[in-house]
Design an enzyme around this catalytic site. Structure first.
Site: not given
Lengths: 371, 410
Positions: B134, B166, B249, B377
């Site tokens: 990100s 993180s 994931e 979303e």
């Protein structure tokens, strides 16, 4: 972990889906909705011939002995096509009541006829407005004759036998089984939101009736019957909700507005994603109900309440958003959306509305936590 | 239907139970831990020790190849171990990203020598990995990232900024996707590397969240030199590699974020509404029932997924709904709990607020859950497009060179 239906039962599902695709199109539903018939007799007989009506009835009583998981599958498939037959009334309510509360003589005498579709049963608890409530049932069974009034009674116009929440001579709550073919019965058809599943008012005036289960246990028995029906009806609701999502999705892929399919707009995508989420939660809760019903687990009431609440809300959401996705066309009589919209509300009310089941659910949580 | 394990699964579960019973403390008897804390150095040490223990006992890399220290078991065994471990107060949140996403990506793209060097230490808990995807300008649209990688001989020079990483400040290594060519459409100009987080020019700054704590970092790259040998996948194939990472994931194991229904039940017994315990109130009961149905619905959805795994099938998309449902449920339950407290709901002092301010913490923590790891979303888009087969959104940047695509000031 084996939390899904077996291959055998999935084959039953495939068989049911194929049969219903041919014998229960929306034309069949509309012939009852718009016509004079109170149900589709040919479909009902076909279901009996294939052993669906007796899916959960033991073989010794003329059933198919598939257990309640099998009946759940049938219920879901009937829900998918909004079948215009007295399945909920006769099988999920009346036959379940006899299996649960009847003595062996009653079971022998009555269950074969349910399985074969020879007689149609129903269960009458409502007396006008309100949800099921202890000590609220007024008809009295005195000397084998039942007197009182019930409305609305599902399929009350076509039923032969009626399980009635009533009281005995001493005022104790009982379940009575009335023979509607005998004298002393006045049936009045009621105008309702879903004429494909008709309702009636029944006035009993000395109708021949017998007691079902022990005196004084009528309320507990009624609740148990409703728990069992709640699981089965949850599957019927789930089937309907699944069809609504399929219809809305297909329409959103085909219908163009502003130069592209409306299903490409997030307003529609996110709405239908929410319907999918509600349906999946309802499915998972319904499976838990099926497990509890099949195994007679102590958690049945909690599982049935969760299944009922989830399925009622999922079907309501799916059926109203299916109309919304179809736009003006969805509001017409010609489109099939309304068949499901009507049915979703009807099924959401027939054994007590969501509020009743939410309260029952929390009562169960309280008892469980206290234990 | 039943909830039973197969014989093999039952044996494995018994083994996991025995290991946990001998080496960890049940949550029900452990001191309650607030979720809002910053991870401190001694907690990293505890996490590393726990990972080493798991490795020694054969509960690290349960599905990984034996040659990398795994057990080569089917995914169902991961779920079984996670179900058992969930009952225990053990360190969490330090190794999940490295072992769940980074090392599997390495396994797909790194050289055998590199794997020899890195897989073992990661599995044994000696080295911690993070994921650098990100960016401030690339959140939901992660492929819009701008961190540049420019070739310089046998090296690449990386400049830019990552965010929401993180544990970046305690990680040893990271995987990073960068823009190597801004002159081609956005997905085509990306290149993927792994790098030493102690490299000169890497700077981590914690982000203070609305809850007041810091779980995430901004990571700044200033002329960071990465050898071309640490490139994963071809030049310009970084998007494909990123997909590999995201496909890994981990299967949600079902830790329900709190406060949940049980906490609300406890609260509604403690608090009065109109002179009687809140749980007697009809409106309160309806809310409890609604949330119970969601929590149970997710639990049994997970069981359906486990069933598919147990039968050797690929699970359907059912499990994709868990985060969407959980995040909003948490936010709503927390907010409702505070409503029941009335004005005292404002008070966050754990000595005064019911259940050690669990509901107040939930209120301030929950907004992040609706965003992290795919916003509500984006997840609804994924359900609509991949499950329901509805058309993809219009993407006006799809065929444009990245440096010609409009972008805002933020």
């Amino acid at each position: 972990m084996n939390f899904d239906f077996s291959d055998d039962l999935n084959q039953l599902r495939d068989q049911a889906r194929r049969y219903l695709a041919e014998h229960c199109t929306s034309k069949h539903v509309r012939s009852v909705l718009e016509g004079e018939k109170s149900y589709d007799g040919a479909l009902w007989q076909g279901m009996a011939d294939m052993g669906w009506l007796g899916a959960a009835i033991p073989e010794e009583y003329g059933g198919a002995g598939l257990g309640h998981e099998g009946l759940c599958i049938i219920a879901e498939e009937l829900g998918r096509v909004a079948a215009p037959v007295p399945f909920t009334s006769s099988i999920c309510l009346a036959a379940e009541a006899v299996m649960l509360a009847g003595n062996s003589e009653q079971k022998r005498r009555l269950l074969t006829g349910f399985a074969a579709g020879m007689h149609i049963g129903t269960l009458a608890w409502a007396e006008g407005s309100g949800n099921p409530r202890e000590s609220s049932f007024t008809p009295r069974l005195v000397g084998g004759k039942l007197t009182g009034t019930k409305w609305p009674v599902p399929d009350g116009g076509s039923a032969d036998l009626c399980v009635v929440a009533a009281q005995d001579e001493a005022g104790r709550p009982i379940l009575a089984l009335a023979d509607l073919r005998a004298g002393g019965v006045t049936r009045t058809a009621l105008e309702t939101i879903d004429p494909a599943r008709p309702q009636a008012r029944i006035d009993f005036a000395g109708t021949p009736a017998e007691q079902l289960g022990a005196a004084g246990e009528g309320w507990a028995l009624l609740q148990s019957v409703l728990d069992r029906a709640a699981v089965l009806i949850a599957f019927e609701q789930l089937g309907g909700a699944t069809t609504c999502l399929e219809m809305a999705t297909a329409y959103a892929q085909e219908r163009y507005a502003f130069g592209r399919p409306i299903g490409g707009y997030q307003a529609i995508k996110h709405k239908l994603a929410d319907v999918y989420i509600a349906n999946e939660l309802a499915r998972s809760n319904a499976y838990y109900g099926a497990w509890a019903l099949q195994t007679g687990a102590a958690e049945l009431t909690l599982a049935a309440s969760s299944a009922r609440v989830s399925a009622t809300e999922a079907y309501h959401l799916a059926s109203k958003e299916n109309i919304q996705t179809h736009g003006g066309m969805g509001f017409t009589w010609a489109a099939d959306c309304h068949l499901y919209y009507r049915r979703s509300k009807l099924l959401g009310l027939t054994i007590g509305s969501a509020g009743y089941w939410k309260n029952r659910l929390v009562t169960e949580l309280e008892t469980r936590n206290a234990a | 239907m039943d909830f039973d394990d197969t014989n093999e699964e039952a044996a494995f579960r018994a083994e996991a139970r025995a290991f946990l019973a001998a080496n960890a403390t049940l949550k029900s008897v452990a001191k309650p831990v607030s979720r809002g804390r910053h991870i401190r150095a001694e907690e990293i040490t505890r996490a590393k020790e726990w990972q080493a223990k798991k490795y020694a006992a054969g509960f690290a890399g349960i599905t990984w190849p034996k040659r990398w220290g795994g057990r080569e078991l089917a995914p169902i065994y991961n779920v079984i171990y996670a179900q058992e471990e969930e009952l225990y107060a053990v360190p969490r949140g330090v190794f999940e990203i490295g072992l769940g996403m980074c090392i599997p990506t390495m396994m797909a793209y790194a050289t055998p020598e590199q794997l020899e060097r890195f897989v073992g230490p990661a599995l044994r808990g000696e080295e911690i990995w993070c994921q650098l995807f990100s960016e401030p300008a690339g959140g939901s649209d992660v492929a819009a990232l701008r961190t540049r990688a420019e070739r310089d001989g046998d090296d690449w020079i990386i400049n830019g900024q990552k965010i929401w990483t993180s544990g970046a400040h305690y990680c040893d290594y990271g995987i990073i996707v960068t823009r190597s060519d801004p002159n081609v459409p956005k997905h085509a100009g990306l290149t993927f590397f792994f790098l030493d987080m102690k490299s000169p020019g890497v700077e981590c700054r914690p982000i203070k969240q609305i809850s007041g704590t810091s779980h995430f970092n901004e990571v700044f790259f200033t002329d960071v030199r990465v050898p071309d040998a640490q490139r994963l996948g071809a030049v310009g194939a970084g998007w494909k590699v990123s997909i590999t990472t995201l496909m890994n994931e981990r299967l949600a194991v079902g830790e329900v974020p709190r406060p949940d229904v049980e906490d609300l039940l406890a609260l509604t017994r403690m608090i009065d509404v109109d002179g009687e315990p809140a749980i007697r109130n009809v409106a309160v009961r309806e809310k409890i029932a609604d949330w119970h149905c969601r929590t149970q619905g997710l639990k049994f959805t997970r069981f359906r997924t486990m069933t598919a795994l147990s039968r050797g099938q690929t699970p359907g998309p059912e499990n994709s709904i868990a985060k969407v449902v959980n995040a909003s449920k948490l936010q709503d339950i927390a907010s409702y709990g505070l409503d029941l407290m009335g004005a005292a709901g404002m008070v966050m002092d754990p000595e005064l607020a019911p259940l050690h301010a669990l509901f107040q913490e939930g209120l301030l923590f929950s907004p992040g859950l609706r965003i992290a790891g795919g916003t509500d979303e984006i997840l609804r888009n994924i359900i609509a497009e991949r499950v329901l087969n509805l058309p993809a959104d219009i993407r006006v940047d799809k065929d444009k060179a990245f440096n010609q695509v409009a972008h805002g000031k933020r």
